[in-house]
Each structure stands twice: as C-alpha cells, then as structure tokens.
Design an enzyme around this catalytic site. Structure first.
Site, PDB file in Angstrom:
ATOM      1  N   ASN A 148       0.833  -1.205   0.000  1.00  0.00           N
ATOM      2  CA  ASN A 148       0.000   0.000   0.000  1.00  0.00           C
ATOM      3  C   ASN A 148       0.866   1.252   0.000  1.00  0.00           C
ATOM      4  OD1 ASN A 148      -2.255  -1.680   0.208  1.00  0.00           O
ATOM      5  ND2 ASN A 148      -2.361  -1.488   2.434  1.00  0.00           N
ATOM      6  N   THR A 149       1.916   1.227   0.825  1.00  0.00           N
ATOM      7  CA  THR A 149       2.839   2.368   0.894  1.00  0.00           C
ATOM      8  C   THR A 149       3.563   2.555  -0.430  1.00  0.00           C
ATOM      9  OG1 THR A 149       3.147   2.201   3.283  1.00  0.00           O
ATOM     10  CG2 THR A 149       4.931   3.218   2.025  1.00  0.00           C
ATOM     11  N   GLY A 380      -2.553   4.837   7.645  1.00  0.00           N
ATOM     12  CA  GLY A 380      -1.151   4.885   8.068  1.00  0.00           C
ATOM     13  C   GLY A 380      -0.196   4.479   6.961  1.00  0.00           C
ATOM     14  N   ASP A 381      -0.605   3.500   6.145  1.00  0.00           N
ATOM     15  CA  ASP A 381       0.215   3.103   4.997  1.00  0.00           C
ATOM     16  C   ASP A 381       0.325   4.247   3.996  1.00  0.00           C
ATOM     17  OD1 ASP A 381       0.111   0.620   6.248  1.00  0.00           O
ATOM     18  OD2 ASP A 381      -1.514  -0.102   4.959  1.00  0.00           O
ATOM     19  N   ALA A 382      -0.789   4.954   3.805  1.00  0.00           N
ATOM     20  CA  ALA A 382      -0.789   6.089   2.878  1.00  0.00           C
ATOM     21  C   ALA A 382       0.108   7.205   3.396  1.00  0.00           C
ATOM     22  CB  ALA A 382      -2.215   6.598   2.677  1.00  0.00           C
TER      23      ALA A 382
END
Length: 428
Positions: A148-149, A380-382
């Site tokens: 995702n990150t 949080g991943d973003a």
C-alpha cells in the site's frame, strides 16, 4: 493449495484500485511468470507460525482534531538530495490480496472475529475467504501494508520510481496483483512460490469497524536467496531509499538486515515502519537488530507505547514526544546523518524527533469533513507513502510530513487502501 473457487477463462478489465468478484472469476492467467523455486532459509522460519492477535490500529483522520496548533521552529531539516534515476525507492514486505466485504455480526461470530481487530488466520479462519467471495459483494484490492505504501509513493513519484519485493504464489491471485499495481505505475518483483497460494487478507466491514484476518501463505516464505539473486540485488544497489514494513520481521529478518547494512555502508536511506504493536512486543530481537540502520523510523502512538513498554523506556507509554526522542537517539551505524523518528497520532499532531536535538516538533493534522470519509483502513500506509515520496524528492522534513498527511487524507476518501483517479497532485 489453490483456492477452490472456479474461474472460467476470459478477458478482465481491471480498475486502478479494486477488482470486483465477477472480474476475479473471469481472470485468465495462461502461464506462470516465474518457474523458479526457492527454499525458505532456516533463519527465516523460526517465528512465522506464532498465532498472534495483531491489534493494528490504523491511523484515522477525522474532523475531531483539537483546535490547538503548534508553532514550528523556522529551522528546516532537508531529507536528502532529490534523485532523478529510475527506481530510486525499493520496498519490502508481505504482498496480500485484500478481500473486502460488508459483513454482519453473525459472520464475525462464526469465525470468532472482533469488529475492530487484526489477526493472523488459524485453520478455523481459512473458509472465510471463499465465503466472502461467494456469499458477499466482495471487492479485491492489492494489499499488504508496505505494498500500500509503495503504491502511494508511486502515486506521487510516477512510473519507474518504485519497486516492491515480497512473496506470492503461482496462481491467478498473484497475476491479479501484478496487473493491479502495474496500473498505478508500481513495479513488483515477487518471489513466486509454487507450493503456497498468494496471501490473503479478509476484511469484514461492520459499520465503521474493520476486522482483518490475514493468511500470509506464500508471503510467509520470502527468503534471503531471492533478495540476493543477481537481478534483485542489482535493483537494491541501484536504489537510494529502502522502505521496510514491520510485518516482515515475522518473515525474513535477514533480508531486512541485508538492506540496512547496504544502506549504512553506502550512505543510503533506510526507513522502517514498526507497523503493529505486536512487532515491538513479540519480535523485539529482530527489530532491535535492525535499529542501528534506521535513518527514519515510523510508527503510530499505539506502536510507540508498545515499544516503550517492551523496552522499559524511562518515559511513560503515553509520552509520545519522549518516546520519539528515545527512538531518534538510539545507537546508529551511519553517523553521517541523524536519525528521524516519526510518530503519527490519528487526528492529533504528528510528532517528529531528530537525533542529537532537544526540539521535538509537532505537525497538526488537517481536518477533513466527516461526510467525505469513506474508509480509514490503510491511512497509516498512505501516510508512509507520501512521507517517503517526499524523502525521495529531497523535500524538507516538514513538507514530507505534510505530503504524508495529504496522501492519507486522499486515501480515507476511497474504498480500502487506495488513491483517487484521475490522479491528484500534491501542493503545499
């Protein structure tokens, strides 16, 4: 073994972010893209099967942020020089196919799931994935925290900027992941495991709650041999920034160590996200072994509290600035640049500490209209994706934080850990 759901062959039209159940069933993968088979290194297997309840509270952004603001000092910390080479960012963790559907209390009870929780699947949970596909309006999303990150960083940096490593199976689900991430410009170099299926994460939505049940499967068998293979190690040597998601500490710590050592020896940038409280609690040894190589460490307030408790820090578990300062000032292998610790707190200010300085900065989160919030899963991943993209672009530290908050704000307005299309551009 492969999933039991039947899939007649035919064309597939992939959306940039999600894949419908109908599209999944029509997917056709004529051949495997990799015939290689790698044995899982013994050093990577010792901690894989512990049935831990993860407690992963994703950063949530809402309009309930306090009105207080924090004055920022004028000093600007520059992350690094911007790079123009291809694939300057390399990410490592556990690729998963998220199977996301609106469920109910009966479904949660059937599989002994909590409404707002994250766990590793045990045998009793394995039928959940087919049930979501067959009996619910399931959406499929290219998932896994660091993937995702990586997608988020690529969203900002563009094509030929980011490469992602992890383990998948030799199945249609891996091919779907490849096509989904290709559409957002992310390059993946998966280790293909013919003996295990691609990892899955069942996401059961009830109201504003998300219950995540993860079967790592092939992702749990990534090994150092893949990282050190000539093709992949060339990508490692080419990259200037390494990002590792904390969930990989449960899979192959030697791969994390290899990236950290490479970064320190060549003055590259090594970023680690703690990712979940249980990493600091139950995988303390591999986490600590990697800490001398951290140039940036990212976590949220729950993960910071877990670290403070498991490491018996002299500061309180609720003292986020104190924990940030302790993380920043851990011993460091590469003394050429100070470590930066970043702790997110949902709607509260993002806390940043820099090694060797007394100031701990706080960056308020921009409020968002609650009506615009669609799904906080993966915020949080973003944030990490936007933050790391700023590092690659050589932005000042405060801009990197703002880019992380901006991308998280975009993500929570989408379904799952996703980003809007047509693509939006960051502006400070």
């Amino acid at each position: 073994m492969p999933f039991s759901t039947p899939f007649p062959s035919g064309p597939l039209r992939l959306l940039p972010r999600t894949i419908s159940k109908a599209a999944l069933r029509s997917y056709y993968n004529p051949t495997s893209s990799c015939a290689s088979s790698f044995c899982c290194a013994p050093s990577c297997t010792s901690q894989r099967t512990i049935p831990l309840r993860l407690q992963r509270p994703y950063n949530k952004i809402s309009p309930h942020q306090t009105a207080a603001t924090v004055a920022l000092p004028p000093r600007r910390y520059l992350s690094a020089m911007a790079t123009t080479k291809e694939f300057p960012l390399l990410c490592l963790e556990n690729p998963l196919l998220d199977i996301q559907a609106v469920g109910n209390e009966e479904l949660l009870k059937k599989y002994n799931l909590k409404a707002n929780d994250a766990i590793l699947a045990s045998p009793e949970h394995l039928p959940l994935y087919d049930e979501l596909l067959n009996n619910y309006d399931a959406k499929l999303i290219a998932g896994g925290a660091a993937q995702n990150t990586a997608r988020g960083a690529s969203y900002i940096l563009g094509e030929n900027s980011t490469v992602y490593l992890g383990g998948v199976g030799d199945d249609k689900y891996a091919a779907i992941l490849r096509d989904a991430v290709r559409q957002v410009g992310l390059r993946v170099e998966y280790r293909v495991d013919p003996a295990h299926p691609t990892g899955r994460c069942g996401v059961v939505i009830t109201g504003h709650n998300r219950s995540l049940c993860t079967d790592l499967a092939a992702a749990n068998h990534y090994d150092l041999d893949h990282l050190k293979s000539p093709k992949i190690w060339d990508l490692v040597r080419n990259a200037e920034f390494y990002y590792v998601g904390g969930y990989h500490f449960t899979v192959c710590p030697p791969a994390i160590q290899a990236l950290g050592e490479e970064a320190a020896a060549n003055n590259k940038t090594f970023v680690v996200n703690v990712s979940a409280p249980f990493i600091a609690e139950f995988f303390k040894d591999p986490l600590d072994a990697s800490s001398p190589y951290w140039d940036y460490v990212i976590c949220n307030e729950s993960e910071a509290a877990a670290y403070a408790k498991s490491h018996s820090l002299s500061v309180a578990e609720t003292d986020v600035p104190g924990i940030a300062k302790a993380l920043a000032n851990l011993p460091k292998a590469n003394a050429k640049k100070p470590r930066v610790a970043v702790i997110t707190q949902g709607t509260l200010p993002t806390v940043v500490a820099i090694q060797g300085t007394d100031d701990v900065k706080q960056y308020p989160v921009h409020a968002i209209d609650e009506a615009k919030i669609n799904d906080t899963n993966g915020a949080g991943d973003a944030f990490a994706g936007g933050f790391v993209a700023g590092l690659v672009q050589g932005k000042p530290l405060e801009t990197c934080v703002d880019m992380g908050q901006w991308l998280a704000r975009l993500s929570i307005q989408e379904l799952g850990p996703s980003y809007p299309f047509p693509k939006q551009s960051y502006s400070s």
